[in-house]
Design an enzyme around this catalytic site. Structure first.
Site, short mmCIF file in Angstrom:
data_model
loop_
_atom_site.label_atom_id
_atom_site.label_comp_id
_atom_site.label_asym_id
_atom_site.label_seq_id
_atom_site.Cartn_x
_atom_site.Cartn_y
_atom_site.Cartn_z
N ASN A 1 10.88 3.65 -0.38
CA ASN A 1 10.65 2.41 0.38
C ASN A 1 11.34 1.21 -0.25
O ASN A 1 11.00 0.06 0.04
CB ASN A 1 9.14 2.15 0.51
CG ASN A 1 8.51 3.03 1.56
OD1 ASN A 1 9.19 3.58 2.42
ND2 ASN A 1 7.20 3.19 1.49
N ARG B 1 0.78 -1.24 0.00
CA ARG B 1 0.00 0.00 0.00
C ARG B 1 0.82 1.29 0.00
O ARG B 1 0.24 2.37 -0.01
CB ARG B 1 -1.00 0.05 1.16
CG ARG B 1 -2.02 -1.05 1.14
CD ARG B 1 -3.27 -0.69 1.89
NE ARG B 1 -3.02 -0.37 3.28
CZ ARG B 1 -3.92 0.19 4.08
NH1 ARG B 1 -5.12 0.50 3.61
NH2 ARG B 1 -3.64 0.45 5.34
N ASP B 2 2.14 1.22 0.02
CA ASP B 2 2.93 2.45 -0.02
C ASP B 2 4.21 2.24 -0.84
O ASP B 2 5.30 2.60 -0.41
CB ASP B 2 3.27 2.92 1.40
CG ASP B 2 3.68 4.40 1.44
OD1 ASP B 2 3.36 5.14 0.49
OD2 ASP B 2 4.32 4.82 2.42
N MET B 3 4.03 1.64 -2.02
CA MET B 3 5.16 1.36 -2.87
C MET B 3 5.65 2.65 -3.53
O MET B 3 4.90 3.31 -4.25
CB MET B 3 4.75 0.33 -3.94
CG MET B 3 5.83 -0.06 -4.93
SD MET B 3 7.42 -0.48 -4.22
CE MET B 3 6.99 -1.56 -2.90
#
Length: 199
Positions: free
Chosen positions: A44, A38-40
């Site tokens: 990251n 959900r936070d690619m």
């Protein structure tokens, strides 16, 4: 990966694609365990000394849920959200596939594909526009690789790669050199006697 992009700008396809293959392998493993990142985004992803990409920061990861259920709120970074996340849909692997497509596009062009200072404007664009892969930015990208990126960025999730593994397989297939067809039997130089065949 964000620092690498800042230092070098757009990466040649032969460098960007192996990095994204590593990212997609990590996402495929997470999805197989029922987890959606959900936070690619580039910040990251860590790149180790061998050049292998490692996905980090599963801080807002969530369990994949059935289609039709709703998340409490959208989660992720606006410039890397998927249309489903912008709508507040329940977490699903298609969200990570879209975000990975945005990251690959950024690796190949050196610029963020969804660059908006206003997060609401970014979400509006995701819901109403097809994000495109710009031409003429960064190193040349062939038509096949461009099509792979655009498939990952399809606004309708049913038109996207069905999984991170399928996205990864398309990139691996693109990176392999075309197979050389073996000569049919009887066509070697030794098979004929004429000067024309010899030449």
């Amino acid at each position: 990966l964000q620092a690498l992009l800042k230092a070098s700008g757009a990466l040649p396809a032969h460098e960007a694609v192996p990095l994204m293959v590593g990212v997609l392998e990590a996402l495929a493993a997470a999805h197989a365990a029922g987890v959606v990142h959900r936070d690619m985004k580039p910040s990251n992803v860590l790149v180790d000394e061998t050049g292998r990409a490692r996905v980090m920061d599963f801080g807002i990861a969530a369990r994949a849920q059935k289609a039709g259920s709703k998340a409490v709120t959208s989660a992720g970074t606006p410039g890397y959200l998927s249309p489903e996340a912008a709508r507040g849909d329940a977490p699903c692997p298609a969200m990570d596939v879209f975000s990975a497509g945005l990251v690959l596009g950024e690796l190949l062009t050196g610029t963020q594909l969804l660059l908006e200072n206003d997060p609401y404007r970014a979400m509006y664009r995701l819901l109403h526009e097809q994000i495109t892969f710009p031409q003429g930015k960064g190193p040349a990208v062939d038509g096949e690789l461009r099509a792979i990126v655009m498939n990952a960025l399809a606004r309708d999730a049913s038109h996207r790669y069905p999984s991170a593994q399928a996205f990864r397989d398309a990139l691996v297939s693109w990176s392999k050199p075309p197979a050389i067809e073996p000569e049919p039997a009887g066509t070697s130089l030794a098979s004929g006697n004429s000067t024309l065949e010899f030449l």
